[in-house]
Motif scaffolding. Structure first.
Motif, PDB file in Angstrom:
ATOM      1  N   GLY A   1       1.655  11.292   4.567  1.00 29.91           N
ATOM      2  CA  GLY A   1       1.865   9.545   4.759  1.00 29.91           C
ATOM      3  C   GLY A   1       0.963   9.201   4.802  1.00 29.91           C
ATOM      4  N   THR A   2      -0.454   9.496   5.279  1.00 33.77           N
ATOM      5  CA  THR A   2      -1.394   8.790   5.066  1.00 33.77           C
ATOM      6  C   THR A   2      -1.143   7.428   3.785  1.00 33.77           C
ATOM      7  OG1 THR A   2      -2.874  10.403   5.780  1.00 33.77           O
ATOM      8  CG2 THR A   2      -3.690   8.524   5.086  1.00 33.77           C
ATOM      9  N   LYS A   3      -1.874   6.790   4.220  1.00 35.88           N
ATOM     10  CA  LYS A   3      -1.678   5.445   3.741  1.00 35.88           C
ATOM     11  C   LYS A   3      -3.109   5.163   2.681  1.00 35.88           C
ATOM     12  CE  LYS A   3       0.952   2.285   5.842  1.00 35.88           C
ATOM     13  NZ  LYS A   3       2.252   2.347   5.320  1.00 35.88           N
ATOM     14  N   VAL A   4      -3.017   5.032   1.176  1.00 33.27           N
ATOM     15  CA  VAL A   4      -4.159   5.430   0.029  1.00 33.27           C
ATOM     16  C   VAL A   4      -3.934   4.024  -0.976  1.00 33.27           C
ATOM     17  CG1 VAL A   4      -4.410   7.757  -0.197  1.00 33.27           C
ATOM     18  CG2 VAL A   4      -2.612   6.824  -1.244  1.00 33.27           C
ATOM     19  N   GLU A   5      -5.073   3.652  -1.212  1.00 34.59           N
ATOM     20  CA  GLU A   5      -4.765   3.119  -2.615  1.00 34.59           C
ATOM     21  C   GLU A   5      -4.715   3.388  -3.905  1.00 34.59           C
ATOM     22  OE1 GLU A   5      -7.175  -1.812  -3.100  1.00 34.59           O
ATOM     23  OE2 GLU A   5      -7.565  -0.360  -1.717  1.00 34.59           O
ATOM     24  N   PHE A   6      -3.720   2.645  -4.213  1.00 32.80           N
ATOM     25  CA  PHE A   6      -4.182   3.522  -5.848  1.00 32.80           C
ATOM     26  C   PHE A   6      -4.592   2.194  -6.556  1.00 32.80           C
ATOM     27  CE2 PHE A   6      -0.713   5.131  -4.354  1.00 32.80           C
ATOM     28  CZ  PHE A   6      -0.376   6.271  -5.490  1.00 32.80           C
TER      29      PHE A   6
ATOM     30  N   MET B   1       1.055  -1.332   0.006  1.00 36.51           N
ATOM     31  CA  MET B   1      -0.242  -0.104   0.153  1.00 36.51           C
ATOM     32  C   MET B   1       0.952   1.068   0.491  1.00 36.51           C
ATOM     33  SD  MET B   1      -3.593   1.375   2.122  1.00 36.51           S
ATOM     34  CE  MET B   1      -4.370  -0.721   1.096  1.00 36.51           C
ATOM     35  N   ALA B   2       0.062   1.969  -0.662  1.00 30.60           N
ATOM     36  CA  ALA B   2       1.278   3.415  -0.693  1.00 30.60           C
ATOM     37  C   ALA B   2       1.253   4.495  -0.369  1.00 30.60           C
ATOM     38  CB  ALA B   2       1.332   3.933  -2.429  1.00 30.60           C
ATOM     39  N   THR B   3       1.139   5.382   0.010  1.00 29.34           N
ATOM     40  CA  THR B   3       1.030   6.960   0.846  1.00 29.34           C
ATOM     41  C   THR B   3       1.150   8.192   0.074  1.00 29.34           C
ATOM     42  OG1 THR B   3       3.540   7.528   1.511  1.00 29.34           O
ATOM     43  CG2 THR B   3       2.291   5.917   2.253  1.00 29.34           C
ATOM     44  N   THR B   4       0.080   8.788   0.314  1.00 25.76           N
ATOM     45  CA  THR B   4       0.206  10.302  -0.224  1.00 25.76           C
ATOM     46  C   THR B   4       1.412  10.909  -0.891  1.00 25.76           C
ATOM     47  OG1 THR B   4       0.524  11.143   2.108  1.00 25.76           O
ATOM     48  CG2 THR B   4      -1.996  10.748   1.661  1.00 25.76           C
ATOM     49  N   ASN B   5       2.306  10.437  -0.594  1.00 31.97           N
ATOM     50  CA  ASN B   5       3.763  11.507  -0.795  1.00 31.97           C
ATOM     51  C   ASN B   5       3.823  10.790  -2.245  1.00 31.97           C
ATOM     52  OD1 ASN B   5       4.239  12.211   2.079  1.00 31.97           O
ATOM     53  ND2 ASN B   5       5.212  11.058   2.007  1.00 31.97           N
ATOM     54  N   ASP B   6       3.140   9.085  -2.392  1.00 30.31           N
ATOM     55  CA  ASP B   6       3.178   8.961  -4.075  1.00 30.31           C
ATOM     56  C   ASP B   6       2.214   9.321  -5.124  1.00 30.31           C
ATOM     57  OD1 ASP B   6       5.161   6.986  -3.064  1.00 30.31           O
ATOM     58  OD2 ASP B   6       4.220   5.485  -2.237  1.00 30.31           O
ATOM     59  N   ILE B   7       1.192  10.762  -4.546  1.00 31.97           N
ATOM     60  CA  ILE B   7       0.480  10.478  -5.530  1.00 31.97           C
ATOM     61  C   ILE B   7       0.618  11.815  -6.807  1.00 31.97           C
ATOM     62  CG2 ILE B   7      -1.821  12.586  -5.627  1.00 31.97           C
ATOM     63  CD1 ILE B   7      -1.924  11.411  -2.639  1.00 31.97           C
TER      64      ILE B   7
ATOM     65  N   ASN C   1      -0.443  13.516 -10.374  1.00 31.36           N
ATOM     66  CA  ASN C   1      -1.471  13.434 -11.428  1.00 31.36           C
ATOM     67  C   ASN C   1      -1.749  12.644 -12.197  1.00 31.36           C
ATOM     68  OD1 ASN C   1      -1.790  16.221 -10.095  1.00 31.36           O
ATOM     69  ND2 ASN C   1      -0.350  17.393 -11.556  1.00 31.36           N
ATOM     70  N   GLY C   2      -2.928  12.248 -12.306  1.00 33.23           N
ATOM     71  CA  GLY C   2      -2.817  10.718 -13.198  1.00 33.23           C
ATOM     72  C   GLY C   2      -3.577   9.990 -12.745  1.00 33.23           C
ATOM     73  N   SER C   3      -2.907  10.012 -11.432  1.00 31.28           N
ATOM     74  CA  SER C   3      -3.084   8.899 -10.554  1.00 31.28           C
ATOM     75  C   SER C   3      -4.216   8.541 -10.529  1.00 31.28           C
ATOM     76  CB  SER C   3      -2.013   8.931  -9.436  1.00 31.28           C
ATOM     77  OG  SER C   3      -0.814   9.146  -9.793  1.00 31.28           O
ATOM     78  N   ILE C   4      -4.832   6.879 -10.078  1.00 30.81           N
ATOM     79  CA  ILE C   4      -6.322   6.403  -9.557  1.00 30.81           C
ATOM     80  C   ILE C   4      -6.237   6.023  -8.750  1.00 30.81           C
ATOM     81  CG2 ILE C   4      -7.952   5.307 -10.416  1.00 30.81           C
ATOM     82  CD1 ILE C   4      -7.795   7.758 -12.569  1.00 30.81           C
ATOM     83  N   LEU C   5      -6.801   6.671  -7.545  1.00 32.14           N
ATOM     84  CA  LEU C   5      -7.102   6.730  -6.027  1.00 32.14           C
ATOM     85  C   LEU C   5      -8.039   5.492  -5.815  1.00 32.14           C
ATOM     86  CD1 LEU C   5      -6.304   9.707  -4.157  1.00 32.14           C
ATOM     87  CD2 LEU C   5      -4.217   7.494  -5.060  1.00 32.14           C
ATOM     88  N   ARG C   6      -8.262   4.480  -5.637  1.00 34.83           N
ATOM     89  CA  ARG C   6      -9.545   3.609  -4.486  1.00 34.83           C
ATOM     90  C   ARG C   6      -9.898   4.767  -3.276  1.00 34.83           C
ATOM     91  NH1 ARG C   6     -10.931  -1.517  -6.412  1.00 34.83           N
ATOM     92  NH2 ARG C   6      -9.056  -1.847  -7.119  1.00 34.83           N
ATOM     93  N   LEU C   7     -10.922   5.344  -2.736  1.00 38.12           N
ATOM     94  CA  LEU C   7     -11.146   5.662  -1.594  1.00 38.12           C
ATOM     95  C   LEU C   7     -12.806   5.228  -1.419  1.00 38.12           C
ATOM     96  CD1 LEU C   7      -9.635   9.425  -2.402  1.00 38.12           C
ATOM     97  CD2 LEU C   7      -8.800   7.134  -1.251  1.00 38.12           C
TER      98      LEU C   7
END
Length: 187
Positions: free
Chosen positions: A58-63, A1-7, A9-15
């Motif tokens: 640093g919050t974990k997000v799912e790409f 799982m990636a973090t907000t530091n990896d965001i 433009n054009g990324s697709i997040l699953r929230l």
């Protein structure tokens, strides 16, 4: 799982329980006081709704894994638009709701990018501009042209755009696919 530091433009997040969001803009902010955070502008992939969302750094997000393929528009079968993958020659139907306003600028053999997730089409990316032929427009009116007036014109796909008064039926024009604006005549 990636973090907000990896965001990016054009990324697709699953929230929010599996909803897919496309990152339009992002900004890392480090205020003088308190913790850093990431401010984003997200577009819902299915509905097109745009929202602003802020994450702590640093919050974990799912790409989400989204495949983008260069495809060619073939035809419209009444319910779906049929696109062909230029590499594998596979044909996929894309529902009219997903194509959206782009249908007014789609000509056969137009090259587009189709984004899919788990085999389901999410959206299409049109080229920035297309060349279309004016099939019907009223003649320009002689007189005051200092205002840069416009008139409606129907293009070969059936869409109606605003063109300058000097454009006539049968001419080819360049049209911005994002806004539907007239960009100029094509020789």
């Amino acid at each position: 799982m990636a973090t907000t530091n990896d965001i990016k433009n054009g990324s697709i997040l699953r929230l929010d329980g599996g909803v897919l969001w496309n990152v339009i803009e992002f900004q890392h902010v480090k205020p003088g006081k308190g913790g850093a955070f990431v401010r984003t502008k997200l577009k819902n992939v299915l509905t097109g709704k745009i929202v602003d969302k802020t994450f702590n750094a640093g919050t974990k997000v799912e790409f989400a894994n989204v495949d983008r393929s260069d495809m060619e528009y073939l035809y419209h079968d009444g319910e779906s638009f049929i696109f062909m993958d230029n590499q594998t020659f596979d044909q996929i139907p894309v529902p009219e709701a997903i194509v959206g306003d782009a249908k007014g600028f789609l000509l056969e053999n137009t090259k587009v990018t189709v984004a899919t997730h788990d085999g389901n089409p999410l959206y299409i990316e049109m080229p920035a501009a297309v060349e279309l032929e004016i099939t019907q427009t009223d003649p320009g009116v002689q007189g005051d042209r200092s205002t840069g007036g416009t008139k409606p014109a129907t293009v070969q796909t059936g869409a109606t755009i605003q063109v300058p008064l000097f454009v006539t039926t049968g001419e080819r024009v360049k049209v911005d696919t994002r806004t539907g604006d007239y960009l100029g005549r094509v020789n």
